[in-house]
Design an enzyme around this catalytic site. Structure first.
Site, PDB file in Angstrom:
ATOM      1  N   ASP A 227     -23.363  23.673   5.534  1.00  0.00           N
ATOM      2  CA  ASP A 227     -23.672  23.676   6.895  1.00  0.00           C
ATOM      3  C   ASP A 227     -24.124  22.330   7.644  1.00  0.00           C
ATOM      4  OD1 ASP A 227     -23.852  24.289   9.761  1.00  0.00           O
ATOM      5  OD2 ASP A 227     -24.756  26.457   9.325  1.00  0.00           O
TER       6      ASP A 227
ATOM      7  N   HIS B   2     -20.625  30.180  15.640  1.00  0.00           N
ATOM      8  CA  HIS B   2     -21.037  29.095  14.903  1.00  0.00           C
ATOM      9  C   HIS B   2     -19.652  28.773  14.101  1.00  0.00           C
ATOM     10  CE1 HIS B   2     -23.853  26.637  13.107  1.00  0.00           C
ATOM     11  NE2 HIS B   2     -23.708  26.981  11.972  1.00  0.00           N
TER      12      HIS B   2
ATOM     13  N   CYS C 129     -22.591  22.527  16.679  1.00  0.00           N
ATOM     14  CA  CYS C 129     -21.830  23.013  15.399  1.00  0.00           C
ATOM     15  C   CYS C 129     -20.532  22.586  15.183  1.00  0.00           C
ATOM     16  CB  CYS C 129     -21.993  24.318  15.228  1.00  0.00           C
ATOM     17  SG  CYS C 129     -21.428  25.486  16.540  1.00  0.00           S
TER      18      CYS C 129
END
Lengths: 316, 658
Positions: B476, B460, B416
């Protein structure tokens, strides 16, 4: 030396005669039934007896009375500083006639040996006797001579702090099964002592109750006395306590444990019992243990410690 | 009878100490750790292998060495860590001279104290269980030492053994007696608004939670940390998994390597969302982090009084989180964040270091030419991520000076942070305002207890871009590369990570364990002044006040006292004998004891008998019975009928008193 004489009415049972012997000694040694019982316990257990006390409290009287009633042969050895081992054990004499050595047995060759004031002799002489006590045999000039059975030594000694004595070595004290002391008589007993005829005359009147065989039979009977598990537990607990007690340098040895069992059996037989009760163990424990134990520096003396152990060890 | 410790006692005390000190060792520097371990080993060796016990000089030296090490490591003797370390080290030195009973007792008793000091650092369930075991061992050790003092080593056959299992049994019994007291004290001890002494501090060593800045490659360490970050209970239906973005620090400033919040980040919120029907109401119990960050879903609309909300909708607690902290939030998902972006903010959200990532810049300008519309450009990038050779992996290479270039055109493998960072750089080069949001995504739903467990491994990072008319919008990029990361959590997105801990059944077990931990947090740690009051109210004791409450507590303990005493008396009764004659005779002795004639443990029956017989009218009968008993117990084995007759007579016999 007295010839073994026999008691009238040989038909009496061994236990009854044992009781009669105890009574006879009690008749001479006044007010010490406990000490007398202990002396007989040692005899029945096949061990030797050390009587330690001040002069004049009746040590020798007790020893002589025991010697007489036990029957068999008995000798008395008065220990002095110039007594030599040969005076006890005997000597080999050169016989010019047949050109051989002849062994002349010393006074140790008897069923009962009364070693009076043992600590006045030199250590060399003392150990000659102590060794004979342990081995139950005597070696002179390479020839071994077996001592008679029963072989019972009653030694007396004065407390160690008196002048002119050679204290028995600690390591050899456990040659004696029990060490007892008599103590002063109480007022009534002392008065009786004053009234009655001389103790020595009473001793002269004393007769043997047993013979060698009679004693041997009783000793065999004593070894058959039953020792139950609870009593063994108690006995072991007492011994273990001496081994764990911080005030003591070392605990009782396995030999002492065996001696404890044997003496307890003798003590039980004196009561006519075929089994040991904890009371037997409890009563013989101190006379058996104290002279075998040494305290550490600055710690309580062994007799106090043993008393404490008896007070703290539970009985079931 | 003895004043020195037996071997068994020494080993039991050492075991108790080892167990008590183990959680402390965990947090100690290696030198102190080694010191304590060496002391335990030496003392155990002296006992088992007859090693030479350390001399006086070494003992004194060890004491000062320990003191010096603590000062060296902590720079002080004060404070929780240093003081408990000092306690551990001094107790370890004490072991070297632990030969007498009182030394053993002291170490065992201080083991209890050592156990209690652990609560200054953590109050987690597993620690409590460990400490309970530790108390148990320490109790057993104290009992074992007492046994040394009480009796010679020889135990009567047929009686309870003096070994460790027996001591453990007895120890468990004693702890069981303590339990009602503990419960009463726990429930009734007046709670204070704040703890009486220093706040517990979780052992955070090596576990930092989420930081308020992000260098690419940092969150990876969190992925391996399966410890809980927080737990959430929802009022009503929880949102779907792909909506569970737990918002934390929002990062604006980028220096080419590290993302930071920036100087303007602490501006207070300027517009609060209005609550409508779609609002989410939930309570979070967050584990201590020693930071002030709280996490919430988009967009927090109501929050507790002691929480501050920044203009980026970050939640900040007034105090660092040193204990398990509960907080309730209402979030409104339908909200437009910052419909109008001020020029200053636009500049901040598009700023990049000069001359960095030239290839990304080139690519951004190409994309811009193809897609004049911001939304279309974003879609194109996400499609590129999704369809191109991009991979999600925790095992990847570190990045150099032009991180975004290296990642987007060479490496193309990362997690991420890599994607969020590169994506944001790309957006900014294309002139689209963008910022990074860090936090947690997803969580594990404990269906049976209806709470969401969010672990540190759920950490995250994602991106928010500002679009005209829509405000800040969440994008995202990781989801574009690895949809399963969002759907199933970080664990599932990394194929074949291969840690044995990841086996499904172990993961299941760990989730089950977390349920217990949750209950513990809720009912034990969460039992604060407020809950206590509500409990008392339910018992109808609302008007009690602190004094009354204390009085109630003392009264309850006083009431429990005699009860426990009585139970202890039952437990301490003589162990049952295996000899039926002895058991029968005990009844007789017990009846006499009630008449005041007790046989001392070291007294023989025959010594006791005259006293006993003299105290009652039927003394002669007692004497016969005693003679019978002595014969049965110590004599040769008797016949069965004789034994039965004796038992019967003992049962019927009663002392007669004038």
């Amino acid at each position: 030396m007295t010839e073994p004489s026999t008691l009238s009415g040989m038909a009496a049972s061994p236990l009854e005669r044992l009781q009669a012997a105890v009574d006879a000694v009690n008749g001479v040694v006044l007010g010490k039934p406990g000490a007398v019982r202990l002396a007989f316990s040692a005899l029945l257990a096949g061990g030797h007896l050390l009587i330690e006390d001040l002069p004049g409290v009746g040590k020798t009287t007790l020893a002589q009375a025991m010697a007489i009633v036990t029957g068999g042969s008995w000798h008395r050895i008065q220990f002095t500083s110039d007594l030599l081992p040969a005076d006890i054990l005997g000597v080999s004499v050169w016989r010019r006639i047949d050109e051989t050595f002849e062994f002349r047995p010393g006074p140790v060759f008897a069923n009962v040996v009364l070693a009076d004031e043992i600590n006045r002799a030199t250590p060399r002489t003392q150990s000659a006797l102590l060794e004979a006590m342990a081995e139950r045999q005597v070696s002179v000039d390479g020839v071994t001579h077996t001592l008679p059975r029963p072989f019972f030594v009653i030694a007396t000694q004065n407390p160690l702090d008196l002048v002119g004595t050679y204290p028995l070595p600690d390591s050899q004290l456990d040659r004696f099964l029990l060490r007892i002391s008599l103590g002063y008589p109480d007022a009534d007993e002392e008065r009786q002592l004053l009234r009655e005829p001389d103790r020595r005359d009473l001793l002269a009147d004393l007769a043997a109750v047993f013979d060698e065989d009679g004693i041997r039979a009783l000793m065999d009977q004593a070894s058959e006395v039953h020792l139950s598990d609870p009593v063994l537990d108690y006995l072991q607990a007492l011994v273990a306590a001496t081994r764990e007690h911080p005030a003591l340098r070392a605990g009782l040895s396995p030999r002492a444990t065996l001696a404890l069992a044997a003496t307890a059996r003798g003590h039980a037989l004196l009561d006519g019992r075929d089994h040991v009760v904890p009371d037997d163990v409890k009563q013989i424990f101190a006379p058996l243990a104290v002279h075998r134990l040494q305290s550490r520096a600055d710690a309580d003396p062994p007799d106090d410690v043993v008393e404490l152990i008896l007070q703290r060890t539970p009985i079931s | 009878m003895r004043t020195r410790l037996s071997k068994l006692s020494v080993l039991t005390v050492l075991a108790a100490f080892l167990v008590a000190v183990a959680p402390h060792l965990w947090a100690m520097p290696p030198t102190l750790w080694a010191f304590v371990a060496a002391a335990i080993a030496w003392r155990a060796g002296a006992e088992v292998a007859n090693w030479r016990p350390p001399g006086r000089l070494i003992r004194v030296g060890a004491t000062f060495l320990g003191l010096g090490l603590v000062i060296l490591q902590y720079g002080t003797l004060w404070g929780r860590r240093a003081a408990t370390a000092l306690l551990c080290v001094m107790l370890a030195s004490k072991l070297l001279e632990m030969y007498r009973l009182r030394d053993g007792r002291m170490v065992a008793a201080l083991a209890f104290f050592l156990v209690a000091t652990q609560f200054l650092f953590s109050q987690r369930l597993e620690l409590v269980l460990w400490l309970l075991a530790s108390c148990w061992l320490a109790t057993a050790a104290l009992l074992r030492i007492q046994r040394d003092e009480d009796a010679p080593r020889h135990v009567r056959p047929g009686h309870r053994a003096a070994g460790v299992p027996g001591m453990l049994r007895a120890g468990a019994g004693l702890l069981a007696f303590a339990l009602p007291f503990a419960l009463v004290l726990f429930a009734l001890f007046p709670r204070l608004g704040s703890p009486l002494w220093g706040l517990p501090e979780e052992a955070l060593d090596g576990r930092t939670g989420l930081s308020d800045e992000m260098s690419v490659g940092e969150i990876a360490s969190l992925f391996n940390d399966d410890s809980p970050a927080f737990r959430v209970t929802f009022d009503g239906t929880p949102p779907s998994r792909d909506q569970l973005y737990w918002r934390g620090p929002v990062l604006w400033d980028f220096d080419g390597r590290t993302w930071r919040r920036g100087f303007h980040a602490n501006r207070p919120i300027d517009r609060e969302p209005a609550i409508d029907d779609g609002a989410l109401r939930y309570t979070v119990q967050i584990e201590p982090t020693e930071r002030r960050w709280l996490f919430a879903l988009d967009y927090p609309a109501r929050w507790p009084d002691d929480v501050r909300v920044t203009s980026s909708f970050e939640l900040l607690s007034d105090e660092p989180l040193t204990t398990l902290t509960p907080y309730s939030v209402v979030s409104e998902p339908d909200f437009t964040d910052t419909p109008v972006l001020t020029p200053l903010l636009r500049r901040l959200a598009t700023e990049l270091p000069d001359g960095s990532n030239p290839r990304t810049r080139e690519h951004a300008l190409t994309l811009r030419r193809e897609h004049p519309d911001d939304a279309a450009l974003i879609d194109a990038v996400l499609r590129w991520f999704n369809e191109g050779p991009f991979f999600y992996s925790l095992e990847t290479a570190p990045l150099g000076r032009h991180g975004a270039d290296e990642f987007l055109f060479d490496l193309r493998t990362g997690y991420c942070e890599y994607y969020a960072s590169a994506f944001t750089v790309l957006m900014r080069h294309a002139g689209i305002p963008a910022r990074i949001v860090t936090g947690y995504q997803g969580g594990f739903w404990q269906a049976s207890d209806e709470y969401l467990l969010v672990r540190n491994s759920d950490a995250h990072a994602w991106v928010e871009v500002w679009l005209d008319g829509r405000g800040w919008v969440r994008v995202d990029p990781t989801a574009a590369v690895s949809p399963s990361r969002i759907r199933d959590g970080a664990r599932s997105a990394v194929p074949g990570a291969g840690r044995w801990l990841d086996a499904d059944w172990i993961f299941g077990l760990r989730n089950q364990y977390d349920r217990l931990q949750h209950l513990w947090n809720q009912w034990v740690l969460g039992f604060d002044a407020e809950r206590q009051q509500s409990m008392l109210r339910r018992l109808g004791l609302q008007a009690l006040g602190v004094t009354g409450q204390a009085a109630l507590m003392i009264a309850a303990v006083l009431l429990l006292g005699p009860l426990a005493w009585w139970l202890l008396g039952l437990m301490r009764r003589d162990p049952r004998s295996d000899d039926p004659a002895e058991r029968a005779w005990r009844r007789v002795e017990n009846r006499m004891r009630r008449r005041g004639v007790r046989r001392a443990p070291s007294e023989t029956v025959r010594e006791w008998l005259p006293r006993a017989a003299a105290a009652i009218r039927n003394g002669a009968e007692l004497e016969r019975l005693a003679a019978n008993y002595v014969r049965l117990r110590y004599g040769r084995p008797a016949s069965e009928p004789a034994l039965r007759r004796f038992i019967e007579r003992c049962r019927r016999w009663r002392p007669l008193i004038d």
